[in-house]
Write a protein that holds these residues in place. Structure first.
Motif, mmCIF file in Angstrom:
data_model
loop_
_atom_site.group_PDB
_atom_site.id
_atom_site.type_symbol
_atom_site.label_atom_id
_atom_site.label_comp_id
_atom_site.label_asym_id
_atom_site.label_seq_id
_atom_site.Cartn_x
_atom_site.Cartn_y
_atom_site.Cartn_z
ATOM 1 N N VAL A 126 0.729 -1.259 -0.114
ATOM 2 C CA VAL A 126 0.053 -0.037 -0.127
ATOM 3 C C VAL A 126 0.908 1.081 0.088
ATOM 4 C CG1 VAL A 126 -1.579 1.517 1.556
ATOM 5 C CG2 VAL A 126 -2.156 -0.972 0.988
ATOM 6 N N ALA A 127 1.959 1.224 0.664
ATOM 7 C CA ALA A 127 2.784 2.339 0.562
ATOM 8 C C ALA A 127 3.397 2.768 -0.569
ATOM 9 C CB ALA A 127 3.953 1.861 1.768
ATOM 10 N N ASP A 128 3.858 1.682 -1.145
ATOM 11 C CA ASP A 128 4.251 1.885 -2.757
ATOM 12 C C ASP A 128 3.289 2.272 -3.661
ATOM 13 O OD1 ASP A 128 6.466 0.706 -1.773
ATOM 14 O OD2 ASP A 128 6.092 -1.459 -2.668
ATOM 15 N N LYS A 129 2.123 2.440 -3.407
ATOM 16 C CA LYS A 129 0.934 3.006 -4.260
ATOM 17 C C LYS A 129 0.248 4.265 -3.585
ATOM 18 C CE LYS A 129 0.739 -0.949 -6.643
ATOM 19 N NZ LYS A 129 0.406 -1.308 -7.912
ATOM 20 N N ARG A 130 1.138 4.756 -2.666
ATOM 21 C CA ARG A 130 0.188 5.930 -1.982
ATOM 22 C C ARG A 130 -0.445 7.038 -2.668
ATOM 23 N NH1 ARG A 130 5.276 7.500 2.320
ATOM 24 N NH2 ARG A 130 5.685 5.506 1.895
ATOM 25 N N LYS A 131 0.323 7.229 -3.773
ATOM 26 C CA LYS A 131 -0.105 8.255 -4.666
ATOM 27 C C LYS A 131 -0.959 8.048 -5.763
ATOM 28 C CE LYS A 131 2.298 11.470 -2.570
ATOM 29 N NZ LYS A 131 1.604 12.228 -1.270
ATOM 30 N N GLN A 132 -1.430 6.804 -5.547
ATOM 31 C CA GLN A 132 -2.007 6.468 -6.778
ATOM 32 C C GLN A 132 -3.687 6.172 -6.440
ATOM 33 O OE1 GLN A 132 0.301 3.125 -8.433
ATOM 34 N NE2 GLN A 132 -1.692 2.268 -9.303
ATOM 35 N N ASN A 133 -4.662 6.380 -7.277
ATOM 36 C CA ASN A 133 -5.951 6.233 -6.703
ATOM 37 C C ASN A 133 -6.308 4.808 -6.418
ATOM 38 O OD1 ASN A 133 -6.728 8.965 -7.351
ATOM 39 N ND2 ASN A 133 -7.719 8.661 -9.142
ATOM 40 N N ALA A 134 -7.024 4.820 -5.321
ATOM 41 C CA ALA A 134 -7.153 3.539 -4.537
ATOM 42 C C ALA A 134 -7.966 2.744 -5.555
ATOM 43 C CB ALA A 134 -8.006 3.661 -3.225
ATOM 44 N N GLY A 135 -8.775 3.112 -6.419
ATOM 45 C CA GLY A 135 -9.453 2.438 -7.244
ATOM 46 C C GLY A 135 -8.632 1.514 -8.315
ATOM 47 N N GLU A 136 -7.577 2.139 -8.613
ATOM 48 C CA GLU A 136 -6.724 1.277 -9.437
ATOM 49 C C GLU A 136 -5.816 0.212 -8.931
ATOM 50 O OE1 GLU A 136 -3.781 4.240 -10.977
ATOM 51 O OE2 GLU A 136 -5.606 5.691 -11.409
ATOM 52 N N LEU A 137 -6.080 -0.115 -7.443
ATOM 53 C CA LEU A 137 -5.419 -1.182 -6.640
ATOM 54 C C LEU A 137 -6.201 -2.610 -6.974
ATOM 55 C CD1 LEU A 137 -4.120 1.089 -5.674
ATOM 56 C CD2 LEU A 137 -4.124 0.061 -3.467
ATOM 57 N N SER A 138 -5.246 -3.616 -6.698
ATOM 58 C CA SER A 138 -5.912 -4.910 -6.969
ATOM 59 C C SER A 138 -6.721 -5.018 -5.884
ATOM 60 C CB SER A 138 -4.838 -5.908 -6.774
ATOM 61 O OG SER A 138 -4.122 -6.082 -5.505
ATOM 62 N N GLY A 139 -7.518 -6.023 -5.779
ATOM 63 C CA GLY A 139 -8.641 -6.390 -4.763
ATOM 64 C C GLY A 139 -7.903 -6.364 -3.246
ATOM 65 N N GLY A 140 -6.948 -7.237 -3.287
ATOM 66 C CA GLY A 140 -6.108 -7.292 -1.889
ATOM 67 C C GLY A 140 -5.460 -6.089 -1.381
ATOM 68 N N GLN A 141 -5.152 -5.402 -2.400
ATOM 69 C CA GLN A 141 -4.284 -4.107 -1.931
ATOM 70 C C GLN A 141 -5.649 -3.208 -1.285
ATOM 71 O OE1 GLN A 141 -2.653 -3.003 -5.658
ATOM 72 N NE2 GLN A 141 -0.634 -4.352 -4.934
#
Ligand SMILES: Nc1ncnc2c1ncn2[C@@H]1O[C@H](COP(=O)(O)OP(=O)(O)OP(=O)(O)O)[C@@H](O)[C@H]1O
Ligand SMILES: [Mg+2]
Length: 236
Positions: A126-141
């Motif tokens: 999650v830390a690695d994706k902190r600046k990404q929109n949450a909707g773009e993450l995988s289900g688990g993330q």
């Protein structure tokens, strides 16, 4: 014997005239992991909503740390130490991961930076994706973001409705490990799970809920060893 940290007793109520909860009782001690399992439509999510104050109870009481909170709103319960991750719509998809965590801190008036760092430490992906929109993450993330968001208020009781829904077995194991880690810090966990066997494996106490009532209550291990529970609810 000391009183359990959460005690939701004899809850009765529903959405309209008909009751969904028919005397359901749930207790969790400090630092314990409690798991609710049961068939679809049994009222598991409804029980969670009732504990969190999203459902008017016709009967029953909810106590947290010995205090009767039955009449409090969800927001007031957050102030009292509850954190809740609902089964659906548990993140803001068009906001970044970091903004989601900041939203989670909505009741905080102190510096919550350190808590964000703790969440990132717990969930490095999650830390690695902190600046990404949450909707773009995988289900688990996404589920990790949702759990992280709930941790932002530093709850004493963390309630999770199907945190492993839609994630792979490996991600599920990983998420359960993190949940155990959270419980070891003294936070109580109340969790609904469809992955019943795996969840009961880590449960200090397990509840089998059927038609809004407790059918079986025992340690996770004892429930897994009960032939009747296995046959009826755990697929043999
Ligand atoms: N907002 C609502 N309004 C009216 N009825 C509802 C509402 N939410 C749930 N119900 C009904 O309450 C019953 C219990 O639903 P609930 O979502 O608590 O079950 P569940 O055990 O969480 O099921 P699942 O395993 O599918 O998540 C169902 O019959 C459902 O149709
Ligand atoms: Mg549900």
């Amino acid at each position: 014997m000391a009183e359990p940290y959460l005690s939701a007793s004899a809850m009765r109520g529903g959405y309209g005239k008909a009751d969904i909860l028919n005397g359901c009782t749930l207790t969790v001690d400090q630092g314990q992991i409690a798991v609710i399992v049961g068939p679809n439509g049994a009222g598991k999510s409804t029980a969670m909503k009732a504990v969190f104050g999203m459902l008017n109870l016709r009967e029953g009481a909810v106590k947290l740390g010995g205090e009767d909170i039955t009449r409090l709103t969800p927001q007031e319960r957050v102030h009292k130490g509850m954190g809740f991750v609902p089964q659906t719509h548990n993140i803001f998809p068009t906001m970044t991961v970091e903004e989601n965590l900041e939203m989670g801190a909505f009741i905080r008036t102190d510096d919550y930076r350190e808590t964000i760092e703790q969440v990132y430490h717990l969930f490095p992906a999650v830390a690695d994706k902190r600046k990404q929109n949450a909707g773009e993450l995988s289900g688990g993330q996404r589920q990790q973001v949702a759990v992280g968001r709930a941790l932002m208020t530093k709850p004493r009781l963390l309630m999770l409705d199907e945190p492993t829904a839609g994630v792979s077995p490996i991600v599920m194991d990983e998420l359960f490990d993190r949940i155990i880690e959270v419980a070891r810090t003294g936070i109580s966990i109340l969790m609904v799970e469809q992955n019943a066997r795996q969840a009961l494996e880590i449960a200090d106490i397990g509840y089998v809920l059927v038609q809004g009532a407790n059918r079986y209550t025992d340690s996770g291990k004892a429930l897994m060893a009960d032939p009747e529970v296995r046959r009826t609810f755990l697929g043999g």
